[in-house]
Design a protein around this motif. Structure first.
Motif, mmCIF file in Angstrom:
data_model
loop_
_atom_site.group_PDB
_atom_site.id
_atom_site.type_symbol
_atom_site.label_atom_id
_atom_site.label_comp_id
_atom_site.label_asym_id
_atom_site.label_seq_id
_atom_site.Cartn_x
_atom_site.Cartn_y
_atom_site.Cartn_z
ATOM 1 N N TRP A 288 34.802 40.773 37.315
ATOM 2 C CA TRP A 288 33.475 40.891 37.688
ATOM 3 C C TRP A 288 32.864 42.215 38.413
ATOM 4 O O TRP A 288 33.313 42.430 39.266
ATOM 5 C CB TRP A 288 33.155 39.755 38.624
ATOM 6 C CG TRP A 288 33.630 38.421 38.339
ATOM 7 C CD1 TRP A 288 34.888 37.766 38.438
ATOM 8 C CD2 TRP A 288 32.580 37.351 37.862
ATOM 9 N NE1 TRP A 288 34.780 36.420 37.747
ATOM 10 C CE2 TRP A 288 33.521 36.141 37.771
ATOM 11 C CE3 TRP A 288 31.378 37.515 37.480
ATOM 12 C CZ2 TRP A 288 32.839 34.934 36.823
ATOM 13 C CZ3 TRP A 288 30.790 36.324 37.034
ATOM 14 C CH2 TRP A 288 31.616 35.143 36.630
ATOM 15 N N VAL B 177 24.943 36.704 40.112
ATOM 16 C CA VAL B 177 25.332 35.228 39.734
ATOM 17 C C VAL B 177 24.637 34.237 40.589
ATOM 18 O O VAL B 177 24.582 34.203 41.763
ATOM 19 C CB VAL B 177 26.854 35.204 40.169
ATOM 20 C CG1 VAL B 177 27.572 33.731 39.846
ATOM 21 C CG2 VAL B 177 27.550 36.446 39.312
ATOM 22 N N SER C 44 38.925 37.761 39.005
ATOM 23 C CA SER C 44 39.138 36.220 39.419
ATOM 24 C C SER C 44 40.126 35.901 38.616
ATOM 25 O O SER C 44 40.365 36.242 37.462
ATOM 26 C CB SER C 44 38.059 35.645 39.515
ATOM 27 O OG SER C 44 37.568 35.401 38.405
ATOM 28 N N LYS D 26 30.143 44.975 38.979
ATOM 29 C CA LYS D 26 28.546 45.233 39.120
ATOM 30 C C LYS D 26 28.668 46.782 39.628
ATOM 31 O O LYS D 26 29.304 47.181 40.588
ATOM 32 C CB LYS D 26 27.862 44.435 40.479
ATOM 33 C CG LYS D 26 27.883 42.774 40.155
ATOM 34 C CD LYS D 26 27.380 42.339 41.548
ATOM 35 C CE LYS D 26 27.667 40.727 41.363
ATOM 36 N NZ LYS D 26 27.096 40.406 42.649
ATOM 37 N N HIS E 272 28.775 28.260 44.330
ATOM 38 C CA HIS E 272 28.822 29.893 44.806
ATOM 39 C C HIS E 272 27.910 30.534 44.198
ATOM 40 O O HIS E 272 27.454 30.099 43.083
ATOM 41 C CB HIS E 272 30.364 30.409 44.705
ATOM 42 C CG HIS E 272 30.961 30.098 43.333
ATOM 43 N ND1 HIS E 272 31.431 29.067 42.979
ATOM 44 C CD2 HIS E 272 31.447 31.077 42.401
ATOM 45 C CE1 HIS E 272 32.006 29.269 41.633
ATOM 46 N NE2 HIS E 272 32.025 30.655 41.110
ATOM 47 N N TRP F 202 39.859 35.381 43.880
ATOM 48 C CA TRP F 202 39.066 36.502 43.543
ATOM 49 C C TRP F 202 39.382 37.666 44.297
ATOM 50 O O TRP F 202 39.323 37.789 45.756
ATOM 51 C CB TRP F 202 37.557 36.245 43.909
ATOM 52 C CG TRP F 202 36.632 36.964 43.356
ATOM 53 C CD1 TRP F 202 35.701 36.696 42.470
ATOM 54 C CD2 TRP F 202 36.017 38.202 43.790
ATOM 55 N NE1 TRP F 202 34.732 37.644 42.103
ATOM 56 C CE2 TRP F 202 35.036 38.832 42.988
ATOM 57 C CE3 TRP F 202 36.368 39.143 44.849
ATOM 58 C CZ2 TRP F 202 34.392 39.773 43.195
ATOM 59 C CZ3 TRP F 202 35.634 40.338 44.928
ATOM 60 C CH2 TRP F 202 34.536 40.700 44.154
ATOM 61 N N HIS G 130 26.236 28.103 41.292
ATOM 62 C CA HIS G 130 26.919 27.166 40.117
ATOM 63 C C HIS G 130 28.288 26.789 40.552
ATOM 64 O O HIS G 130 28.741 27.109 41.565
ATOM 65 C CB HIS G 130 27.069 27.950 38.610
ATOM 66 C CG HIS G 130 28.307 28.933 38.742
ATOM 67 N ND1 HIS G 130 27.988 30.140 39.741
ATOM 68 C CD2 HIS G 130 29.359 29.075 38.361
ATOM 69 C CE1 HIS G 130 29.182 30.948 39.529
ATOM 70 N NE2 HIS G 130 29.993 30.511 38.861
ATOM 71 N N SER H 47 26.209 35.103 43.956
ATOM 72 C CA SER H 47 26.216 36.480 44.379
ATOM 73 C C SER H 47 24.981 37.202 43.990
ATOM 74 O O SER H 47 24.483 36.876 42.903
ATOM 75 C CB SER H 47 27.586 37.191 44.082
ATOM 76 O OG SER H 47 27.364 37.513 42.761
ATOM 77 N N THR I 195 40.293 29.331 42.593
ATOM 78 C CA THR I 195 40.215 30.496 42.214
ATOM 79 C C THR I 195 40.376 31.373 43.251
ATOM 80 O O THR I 195 40.209 31.384 44.356
ATOM 81 C CB THR I 195 38.467 30.866 41.715
ATOM 82 O OG1 THR I 195 38.264 30.145 40.718
ATOM 83 C CG2 THR I 195 38.184 32.390 41.455
ATOM 84 N N HIS J 27 38.709 29.924 46.456
ATOM 85 C CA HIS J 27 37.922 29.034 46.570
ATOM 86 C C HIS J 27 38.279 27.800 45.476
ATOM 87 O O HIS J 27 38.599 27.828 44.322
ATOM 88 C CB HIS J 27 36.374 29.350 46.150
ATOM 89 C CG HIS J 27 35.986 29.871 45.192
ATOM 90 N ND1 HIS J 27 35.970 31.369 44.569
ATOM 91 C CD2 HIS J 27 35.452 29.095 44.099
ATOM 92 C CE1 HIS J 27 35.434 31.091 43.585
ATOM 93 N NE2 HIS J 27 35.108 30.034 42.811
#
Ligand SMILES: O=C(O)CCC(=O)C(=O)O
Length: 278
Positions: free
Chosen positions: A92, A102, A208, A94, A193, A122, A105, A195, A120, A187
């Motif tokens: 992930w 994100v 992740s 950015k 969650h 991360w 979802h 972002s 997960t 999580h």
């Protein structure tokens, strides 16, 4: 008896669906791993291909090493038990100033995984702050039914379909999960969650890792794969992935093509568009 998490942390994870920050790597190690992915990006024009973001442990040996690292697995074992498979590894990234976001979802709405808890981890390879668009979660939302989602196909949305929960999100209750490089958050994959964009002056780079117990099955596709990273797999619901002996190991790379095609078909099942985000 938990190995690494306190009983209070396990109870919090079960009730709220998340736990952070968990120190895993030193800042020096995190910077070294960040250097490896950035070196690869620069070798291929500055970015990873969407398909390279997924099941990355089949392409990069150092990620295969990470998903077997006791500093990560001891925490996972406290949450899902001693037999552990890693279903996916996913970057992930950015860039600074990037509008990428994100939407809210729940992963299990789309992943087709059933029959056990999916956790997960991360891992931050650069600072993940509120300013740089760290993850935020809705505590307790992993309990009960999956919330209704809609596919909104937004270019800036990092999710394949721009899928978004359409009701049941109270932003006032959201908790941000800022992390320093080398720290991870945990999580439950049923937890809502999201972002925001990266407004900071550094890249936000996370990896992740999705861990499952061997009781989990794939119900959206006929075939799927996972790496057996600890203990035994008495169920055999997933084809075990080969281990990369080096970066871009030919056997693991060939398997990566098959494995990511299967995940692609699962994530886009019944979608109206293929956005080429995998
Ligand atoms: O990195 C992000 O901002 C979102 C990550 C995410 O959705 C996930 O790890 O399930």
């Amino acid at each position: 008896m938990a190995k690494r998490l306190s009983q209070a942390a396990v109870t919090q994870f079960k009730g709220e669906g998340y736990h952070f920050p968990v120190p895993v790597l030193s800042a020096v190690e995190a910077a070294e791993l960040r250097g490896r992915i950035e070196e690869r990006e620069s070798q291929q024009g500055g970015t990873l291909l969407p398909v390279q973001r997924n099941k990355s442990h089949l392409l990069f040996k150092w990620i295969d090493d990470l998903i077997r690292d006791p500093r990560i697995l001891d925490f996972i074992e406290d949450l899902i038990g001693p037999d552990i498979l890693c279903w996916n590894t996913l970057f992930w990234i950015k860039n600074q100033g990037s509008p990428s976001f994100v939407s809210w979802h729940q992963d299990l709405r789309y992943w087709g995984l059933d029959g056990g808890d999916v956790v997960t981890a991360w891992l931050a390879l650069s600072p993940a702050s509120e300013e740089s668009g760290c993850m935020r979660v809705l505590p307790g939302s992993h309990v009960g039914e999956i919330l209704p989602h809609e596919d909104r196909y937004n270019e800036a949305n990092m999710l394949t379909r721009g899928q978004e929960i359409i009701s049941g999100i109270d932003e006032e209750r959201a908790v941000h999960m800022p992390l320093q490089p080398g720290e991870m958050s945990l999580h439950n994959a049923r937890l809502a969650h999201a972002s925001g964009p990266n407004m900071a002056n550094d890249r936000r780079i996370g990896l992740s890792m999705h861990f499952i117990p061997p009781t989990v099955t794939q119900v959206q596709g006929d075939w799927d794969s996972a790496a057996l990273v600890r203990g035994r797999d008495p169920h055999g619901h997933f084809h075990h992935t080969p281990r990369a002996k080096e970066d871009f190991d030919p056997v693991a790379t060939a398997f990566h093509e098959t494995a990511t095609k299967a995940v692609h078909d699962i994530l886009y099942k019944d979608a109206n568009q293929d956005t080429k985000k995998l």
